[in-house]
Motif scaffolding. Structure first.
Motif, short mmCIF file in Angstrom:
data_model
loop_
_atom_site.label_atom_id
_atom_site.label_comp_id
_atom_site.label_asym_id
_atom_site.label_seq_id
_atom_site.Cartn_x
_atom_site.Cartn_y
_atom_site.Cartn_z
N GLY A 71 0.81 -1.22 0.00
CA GLY A 71 0.00 0.00 0.00
C GLY A 71 0.84 1.26 0.00
N LYS A 87 -8.05 -4.70 -6.21
CA LYS A 87 -7.39 -4.20 -5.00
C LYS A 87 -7.12 -2.70 -5.03
CE LYS A 87 -5.16 -8.57 -4.05
NZ LYS A 87 -4.76 -9.47 -5.06
N ALA A 88 -6.93 -2.15 -6.21
CA ALA A 88 -6.55 -0.74 -6.34
C ALA A 88 -7.74 0.16 -6.00
CB ALA A 88 -6.05 -0.45 -7.74
N GLN A 89 -7.46 1.25 -5.31
CA GLN A 89 -8.50 2.20 -4.94
C GLN A 89 -8.90 3.10 -6.10
OE1 GLN A 89 -6.14 3.46 -1.31
NE2 GLN A 89 -8.23 3.89 -0.68
N TYR A 90 -7.97 3.30 -7.03
CA TYR A 90 -8.21 4.28 -8.09
C TYR A 90 -7.42 3.86 -9.32
CZ TYR A 90 -8.52 9.08 -10.07
OH TYR A 90 -8.76 10.18 -10.85
N HIS A 146 -11.59 3.80 -13.44
CA HIS A 146 -12.48 4.80 -12.83
C HIS A 146 -12.48 6.09 -13.65
CE1 HIS A 146 -11.18 2.28 -9.30
NE2 HIS A 146 -12.49 2.16 -9.28
N ALA A 167 -8.95 11.33 -7.57
CA ALA A 167 -8.30 10.69 -6.42
C ALA A 167 -8.93 11.18 -5.12
CB ALA A 167 -6.80 10.98 -6.43
N ARG A 170 -12.22 9.71 -4.38
CA ARG A 170 -12.13 8.32 -3.95
C ARG A 170 -11.50 8.20 -2.56
NH1 ARG A 170 -14.19 5.15 -7.42
NH2 ARG A 170 -13.37 3.28 -6.44
N LEU A 172 -8.56 9.49 -1.45
CA LEU A 172 -7.09 9.40 -1.39
C LEU A 172 -6.47 10.72 -0.97
CD1 LEU A 172 -6.53 7.32 -4.63
CD2 LEU A 172 -6.49 6.52 -2.28
#
Length: 172
Positions: A71, A87-90, A146, A167, A170, A172
């Motif tokens: 991470g 797994k990736a947030q963005y 996204h 970002a 989302r 971040l």
């Protein structure tokens, strides 16, 4: 995660996003280029070698998955978005027409346009083949992202603002 073909702006935006968000930066392209340099190969030659030897891509991907699992990182990669999509947030895809990307590559690498074009086309074809063969991934399927931005349509600053805004939305 910022993905896209060669010359699309992946590194430019990933480095800046990492810096602004206080995250580390990781580039699979940098690793691929360093392996090519170590072996005295051009990127096109390295791509051809990777078509014959899957261990090259598999090692780069193993390292990338390891970095991602820790991470706190913005990853600049053509393939990793598909590997990390759950797994990736963005996930951001940056793209541009091939003629724009080739001009950028020629300027960045200090090579003639014809050489940049030939190497870019060969690299992209090789990547498509390898990603399909090794992972069953069709890189033309962009539904996982996204945000998709054509970097030829906006200034560097405007493109970056779109990416950063996404970002932040989302978390971040």
């Amino acid at each position: 995660m910022i993905s896209g073909p060669p010359g699309s702006g992946k590194s430019t935006y990933a480095k800046r996003l990492a810096e602004d968000l206080g995250l580390s930066y990781y580039s699979t392209g940098t690793i691929f280029r360093s392996i090519a340099r170590e072996r005295g190969l051009s990127l096109a030659e390295m791509s051809r070698l990777a078509e014959e030897d899957p261990r090259i891509d598999l090692e780069i991907d193993r390292r990338t998955l390891d970095v991602a699992s820790r991470g706190g990182v913005v990853i600049d990669s053509h393939l990793a978005a598909w590997l990390l999509r759950d797994k990736a947030q963005y996930l951001v895809l940056v793209k541009a027409p091939v003629w724009v990307r080739v001009r950028r590559i020629a300027r960045r690498d200090g090579v003639p346009l014809r050489r940049a074009l030939a190497e870019t086309v060969e690299r992209e074809w090789s990547q498509r083949l390898r990603f399909k063969r090794y992972y069953g991934i069709d890189v033309s399927d962009t539904t996982i992202f996204h945000l998709t931005v054509d970097t030829s349509m906006y200034s560097v600053e405007d493109t970056y603002r779109l990416i950063l805004e996404g970002a932040r939305r989302r978390g971040l």
